[in-house]
Design a protein around this motif. Sequence first.
Motif, mmCIF file in Angstrom:
data_model
loop_
_atom_site.group_PDB
_atom_site.id
_atom_site.type_symbol
_atom_site.label_atom_id
_atom_site.label_comp_id
_atom_site.label_asym_id
_atom_site.label_seq_id
_atom_site.Cartn_x
_atom_site.Cartn_y
_atom_site.Cartn_z
ATOM 1 N N UNK A 1 -11.202 -17.135 -0.586
ATOM 2 C CA UNK A 1 -9.916 -17.016 -1.266
ATOM 3 C C UNK A 1 -9.475 -15.561 -1.255
ATOM 4 N N UNK A 2 -8.177 -15.354 -1.257
ATOM 5 C CA UNK A 2 -7.599 -14.008 -1.340
ATOM 6 C C UNK A 2 -6.286 -14.118 -2.113
ATOM 7 N N UNK A 3 -5.969 -13.138 -2.956
ATOM 8 C CA UNK A 3 -4.756 -13.227 -3.765
ATOM 9 C C UNK A 3 -3.486 -12.703 -3.106
ATOM 10 N N UNK A 4 -3.623 -11.932 -2.009
ATOM 11 C CA UNK A 4 -2.469 -11.212 -1.460
ATOM 12 C C UNK A 4 -2.413 -11.354 0.064
ATOM 13 N N UNK A 5 -1.209 -11.450 0.591
ATOM 14 C CA UNK A 5 -1.020 -11.453 2.039
ATOM 15 C C UNK A 5 -1.179 -10.038 2.590
ATOM 16 N N UNK A 6 -1.677 -9.943 3.804
ATOM 17 C CA UNK A 6 -1.905 -8.635 4.420
ATOM 18 C C UNK A 6 -0.601 -8.138 5.052
ATOM 19 N N UNK A 7 0.294 -7.723 4.188
ATOM 20 C CA UNK A 7 1.591 -7.208 4.623
ATOM 21 C C UNK A 7 2.187 -6.365 3.504
ATOM 22 N N UNK A 8 3.157 -5.534 3.818
ATOM 23 C CA UNK A 8 3.860 -4.742 2.817
ATOM 24 C C UNK A 8 2.931 -3.950 1.911
ATOM 25 N N UNK A 9 3.164 -3.990 0.592
ATOM 26 C CA UNK A 9 2.326 -3.248 -0.352
ATOM 27 C C UNK A 9 0.862 -3.693 -0.336
ATOM 28 N N UNK A 10 0.607 -4.937 0.056
ATOM 29 C CA UNK A 10 -0.776 -5.396 0.151
ATOM 30 C C UNK A 10 -1.541 -4.623 1.201
ATOM 31 N N UNK A 11 -0.950 -4.499 2.381
ATOM 32 C CA UNK A 11 -1.552 -3.708 3.454
ATOM 33 C C UNK A 11 -1.672 -2.237 3.024
ATOM 34 N N UNK A 12 -0.652 -1.744 2.312
ATOM 35 C CA UNK A 12 -0.670 -0.355 1.867
ATOM 36 C C UNK A 12 -1.827 -0.061 0.933
ATOM 37 N N UNK A 13 -2.154 -0.987 0.046
ATOM 38 C CA UNK A 13 -3.276 -0.793 -0.870
ATOM 39 C C UNK A 13 -4.600 -0.737 -0.125
ATOM 40 N N UNK A 14 -4.765 -1.613 0.854
ATOM 41 C CA UNK A 14 -5.993 -1.602 1.655
ATOM 42 C C UNK A 14 -6.131 -0.271 2.386
ATOM 43 N N UNK A 15 -5.071 0.201 2.979
ATOM 44 C CA UNK A 15 -5.106 1.465 3.715
ATOM 45 C C UNK A 15 -5.346 2.645 2.772
ATOM 46 N N UNK A 16 -4.758 2.594 1.576
ATOM 47 C CA UNK A 16 -4.952 3.684 0.619
ATOM 48 C C UNK A 16 -6.422 3.803 0.228
ATOM 49 N N UNK A 17 -7.085 2.678 0.074
ATOM 50 C CA UNK A 17 -8.511 2.705 -0.261
ATOM 51 C C UNK A 17 -9.346 3.137 0.937
ATOM 52 N N UNK A 18 -9.137 2.518 2.094
ATOM 53 C CA UNK A 18 -9.977 2.763 3.260
ATOM 54 C C UNK A 18 -9.821 4.163 3.831
#
Length: 250
Positions: free
Chosen positions: A90-107
Amino acid sequence: MKVTQGARSGAGRYGNDGLRTYLDVLSDLFYPRRCAGCESRASDVLCRACCEALPLIEDERCGRCGLPTAFDTPVCEWCKTRDYAFDTAVAPVRYEGPGRGLVRALKYDGDFAAASRVMAPLMVEALGERSCDVVVPVPMHPARRRKRGFNQAVVIAGEVAGRIGRPLVDRLRTVRRVRDQVELNASERRENVRGAFRFEDGAGGRKKVGGAVLLVDDVFTTGATLSECARALVGAGAREVHAVSFCRTC
């Protein structure tokens, strides 16, 4: 569902704690924070606009792989022919827009606040009634981990484990180097990670893991990495494996 702006926003920021407000203002002035979604100046991980635009997966979804579907189904057309080793994902967010941005900000920016303030809370909520005995992060090859300085899955898993009150067990290891999955198709991804993981104890030997395991990663793309990690956990004695990631490609 709405995502809160964090402890420093809203009425609390302009309440009775004058010193804290003053320090926050100074911090924003000299060390301005940038929104992980649009990179505009913000007082928290996401600005208000990106908070409201976070692409949450709120529709019906596949009970096995978490893919949004037209109606709730235990197995969808996309995953019914795939031999996943995990029980559910399960995942709560699609990998696009702000969702992708959060992943990139962490990584890539080492913004751990992205994990603690937004990612982990939404992941815990997405888990619903799923329960586990231990939380295990997807591993990163030691060479890649040294280059980045940390494994983002460990950061997220630690936050999730703290919120659900379960121990973090970081004993899943990458036993051989694998290619970056980004440019590979689904079949190439499965072959790339086949046999690449093993559950070990601190001394490097085999160790059993019992009960239900919550496997944590940042992004679910084809499920190949999560499935192979789950296979290693089941081989080490896990009764069941449930996977949770922050984002999912849809």
